[in-house]
Design an enzyme around this catalytic site. Structure first.
Site, PDB file in Angstrom:
ATOM      1  N   SER A  28       0.816  -1.227   0.000  1.00 26.23           N
ATOM      2  CA  SER A  28       0.000   0.000   0.000  1.00 26.23           C
ATOM      3  C   SER A  28       0.837   1.258   0.000  1.00 26.23           C
ATOM      4  O   SER A  28       1.642   1.463   0.914  1.00 26.23           O
ATOM      5  CB  SER A  28      -0.850   0.069   1.280  1.00 26.23           C
ATOM      6  N   HIS A  59      -3.306   1.064  -4.420  1.00 19.68           N
ATOM      7  CA  HIS A  59      -2.780  -0.196  -4.963  1.00 19.68           C
ATOM      8  C   HIS A  59      -2.910  -0.135  -6.482  1.00 19.68           C
ATOM      9  O   HIS A  59      -3.865  -0.659  -7.060  1.00 19.68           O
ATOM     10  CB  HIS A  59      -3.584  -1.398  -4.450  1.00 19.68           C
ATOM     11  N   HIS A  81      -6.021  -8.241  -2.038  1.00 17.72           N
ATOM     12  CA  HIS A  81      -6.073  -8.635  -0.631  1.00 17.72           C
ATOM     13  C   HIS A  81      -7.227  -9.607  -0.390  1.00 17.72           C
ATOM     14  O   HIS A  81      -8.258  -9.548  -1.056  1.00 17.72           O
ATOM     15  CB  HIS A  81      -6.260  -7.401   0.259  1.00 17.72           C
ATOM     16  N   TYR A  83      -9.148  -9.474   2.095  1.00 13.41           N
ATOM     17  CA  TYR A  83     -10.323  -8.750   2.605  1.00 13.41           C
ATOM     18  C   TYR A  83     -11.210  -8.193   1.489  1.00 13.41           C
ATOM     19  O   TYR A  83     -12.343  -7.808   1.726  1.00 13.41           O
ATOM     20  CB  TYR A  83      -9.909  -7.625   3.575  1.00 13.41           C
ATOM     21  N   GLU A  84     -10.698  -8.156   0.262  1.00 13.94           N
ATOM     22  CA  GLU A  84     -11.536  -7.696  -0.850  1.00 13.94           C
ATOM     23  C   GLU A  84     -12.545  -8.774  -1.257  1.00 13.94           C
ATOM     24  O   GLU A  84     -13.410  -8.527  -2.094  1.00 13.94           O
ATOM     25  CB  GLU A  84     -10.664  -7.350  -2.055  1.00 13.94           C
ATOM     26  N   ALA A 111       2.523  -2.196   4.239  1.00 13.98           N
ATOM     27  CA  ALA A 111       2.266  -1.190   5.269  1.00 13.98           C
ATOM     28  C   ALA A 111       1.763  -1.962   6.484  1.00 13.98           C
ATOM     29  O   ALA A 111       1.003  -2.915   6.328  1.00 13.98           O
ATOM     30  CB  ALA A 111       1.201  -0.220   4.783  1.00 13.98           C
ATOM     31  N   MET A 209      -2.493  -6.725   6.865  1.00 11.37           N
ATOM     32  CA  MET A 209      -3.538  -7.551   6.228  1.00 11.37           C
ATOM     33  C   MET A 209      -3.060  -8.199   4.933  1.00 11.37           C
ATOM     34  O   MET A 209      -3.863  -8.494   4.046  1.00 11.37           O
ATOM     35  CB  MET A 209      -4.768  -6.678   5.941  1.00 11.37           C
ATOM     36  N   SER A 210      -1.775  -8.422   4.818  1.00  9.11           N
ATOM     37  CA  SER A 210      -1.268  -8.990   3.556  1.00  9.11           C
ATOM     38  C   SER A 210      -0.075  -9.907   3.831  1.00  9.11           C
ATOM     39  O   SER A 210       0.109 -10.385   4.948  1.00  9.11           O
ATOM     40  CB  SER A 210      -0.850  -7.853   2.617  1.00  9.11           C
ATOM     41  N   ASN A 233       1.606   3.472  11.023  1.00 13.13           N
ATOM     42  CA  ASN A 233       0.824   4.008  12.148  1.00 13.13           C
ATOM     43  C   ASN A 233       1.092   3.117  13.347  1.00 13.13           C
ATOM     44  O   ASN A 233       1.537   1.979  13.174  1.00 13.13           O
ATOM     45  CB  ASN A 233      -0.676   3.960  11.813  1.00 13.13           C
ATOM     46  N   HIS A 245      -7.116   5.043   7.195  1.00  9.60           N
ATOM     47  CA  HIS A 245      -6.293   4.641   6.038  1.00  9.60           C
ATOM     48  C   HIS A 245      -5.491   5.824   5.461  1.00  9.60           C
ATOM     49  O   HIS A 245      -4.411   5.640   4.906  1.00  9.60           O
ATOM     50  CB  HIS A 245      -7.178   4.015   4.951  1.00  9.60           C
TER      51      HIS A 245
HETATM   52  N1  HPA Z   1      -3.526  -2.855  11.224  1.00 13.10           N
HETATM   53  C1  HPA Z   1      -3.649  -3.703  10.178  1.00 13.10           C
HETATM   54  N2  HPA Z   1      -3.163  -3.436   8.979  1.00 13.10           N
HETATM   55  C2  HPA Z   1      -2.506  -2.278   8.809  1.00 13.10           C
HETATM   56  C3  HPA Z   1      -2.345  -1.359   9.841  1.00 13.10           C
HETATM   57  C4  HPA Z   1      -2.888  -1.651  11.121  1.00 13.10           C
HETATM   58  O1  HPA Z   1      -2.780  -0.894  12.098  1.00 13.10           O
HETATM   59  N3  HPA Z   1      -1.644  -0.301   9.336  1.00 13.10           N
HETATM   60  C5  HPA Z   1      -1.397  -0.590   8.034  1.00 13.10           C
HETATM   61  N4  HPA Z   1      -1.916  -1.783   7.702  1.00 13.10           N
END
Ligand code: HPA
Length: 303
Positions: A28, A59, A81, A83-84, A111, A209-210, A233, A245
């Site tokens: 990302s 993406h 992903h 989650y998609e 990320a 998440m990847s 973050n 995001h």
């Molecule tokens: N959690 C899950 N996936 C992420 C995060 C997070 O805090 N930051 C970037 N991708």
């Protein structure tokens, strides 16, 4: 083998300027690296027949083939992903194509949220290992032995020699590099503070998440993996603020120059070893040049 995998691999073989030995998957907001490759072939995923493409902002969905500091590379800018709603075999499809194209090493990037409180947003983290909390595994189902074994070993999933090399390269480039365990979740909601506390107890340093699915199939194929997370973050509950995001994308924008510089230097270091086919064996890595040792004098009469 899945005919689609063979078709896409053949399609790309006919179009890539050089057969790649190094694959790079950009996470990302980290697509900038793909822009810096000159003399490259650029193929939007939508122009590669049967190649899965993503709908998420940040993406891009672009495959770039070319040479970066001596290394013939293929770069996937953007990934799909779980989650998609894509099935796992689609999520790992591009990673399998990298393996089939002949990549002996793949650099996976993402990320991630920082769980380790010593981290701060903008840090880069070398992935030491992962914890799979996707609740599934990309190898569930019938196994195609041509892709790899039914029960692949995962004890050196992010290969130690590649991690050592990355640490050396980062030091040389004066790029600070954290190191830690990546925990992969299904998403797409961010975690709760209680989940983050639990993940910390499990031994995780970052969450995302990847990556985990791709790393499983790459290991199955015997491809060496090097993983780098951009801590975009602090994970939920670490700081007294909500997650968004847009913060992920802001942080990747802030660190992109450093990140691109690290990737380029890694390509250089991995490309250097190619002459001796070091990426093929995956074991020997380019060493700093040292003066040759004097040969021990052989004793007269002794063989
Ligand atoms: N959690 C899950 N996936 C992420 C995060 C997070 O805090 N930051 C970037 N991708």
């Amino acid at each position: 083998m899945d005919q689609r995998l063979l078709d896409v691999t053949q399609f790309l073989r006919e179009r890539l300027p050089v057969p790649p030995v190094l694959g790079i998957i950009l996470g990302s907001g980290l697509g900038e690296f793909a822009e810096t490759i000159s003399g490259a072939v650029r193929l939007p995923y939508s122009e590669i027949p049967e190649f899965p493409s993503s709908s998420v902002v940040g993406h891009a969905g672009l495959l770039v083939g070319g040479t970066v500091t001596n290394a013939p590379v293929v770069v996937l800018s953007g990934r799909i992903h779980y989650y998609e709603g894509h099935p796992m075999h689609e999520v790992v499809f591009p990673a399998r194509v990298l393996g089939l194209l002949g990549c002996r090493t793949v650099i996976v990037t993402n990320a991630a949220g920082g769980i380790n409180t010593a981290f701060k947003p903008g840090d880069l983290m070398l992935i030491e290992d992962h914890i799979n909390l996707f609740g599934t595994n990309p190898l569930v189902g019938p196994n195609d032995e041509r892709l790899g074994p039914r029960f692949p070993d995962m004890s050196d999933a992010y290969r130690k020699d590649l991690r050592k090399l990355a640490a050396t390269v980062a030091r040389r480039e004066r790029i600070p590099l954290q190191s830690g365990v990546y925990l992969g979740v299904h998403g797409p909601s961010y975690e709760t503070p209680a989940e983050i506390r639990a993940f910390r107890r499990l031994g995780a340093d970052a969450v995302g998440m990847s990556t985990v699915p791709e790393v499983v199939v790459l290991n199955q194929m015997g491809v060496g993996v090097l993983g780098i997370s951009c801590i975009t973050n602090m994970a939920a509950g670490v700081l007294k603020k909500k997650l968004d995001h847009s913060e992920v994308l802001e942080t990747t924008t802030r660190v992109k120059d450093r990140f691109v510089r690290l990737l380029k230097a890694l390509c250089g270091a991995l490309g250097e070893g190619r002459s001796g086919d070091m990426m093929m064996s995956g074991k020997a890595l380019p060493k700093k040049k040292t003066a040759p040792k004097p040969k021990p004098k052989s004793k007269a009469g002794k063989k």
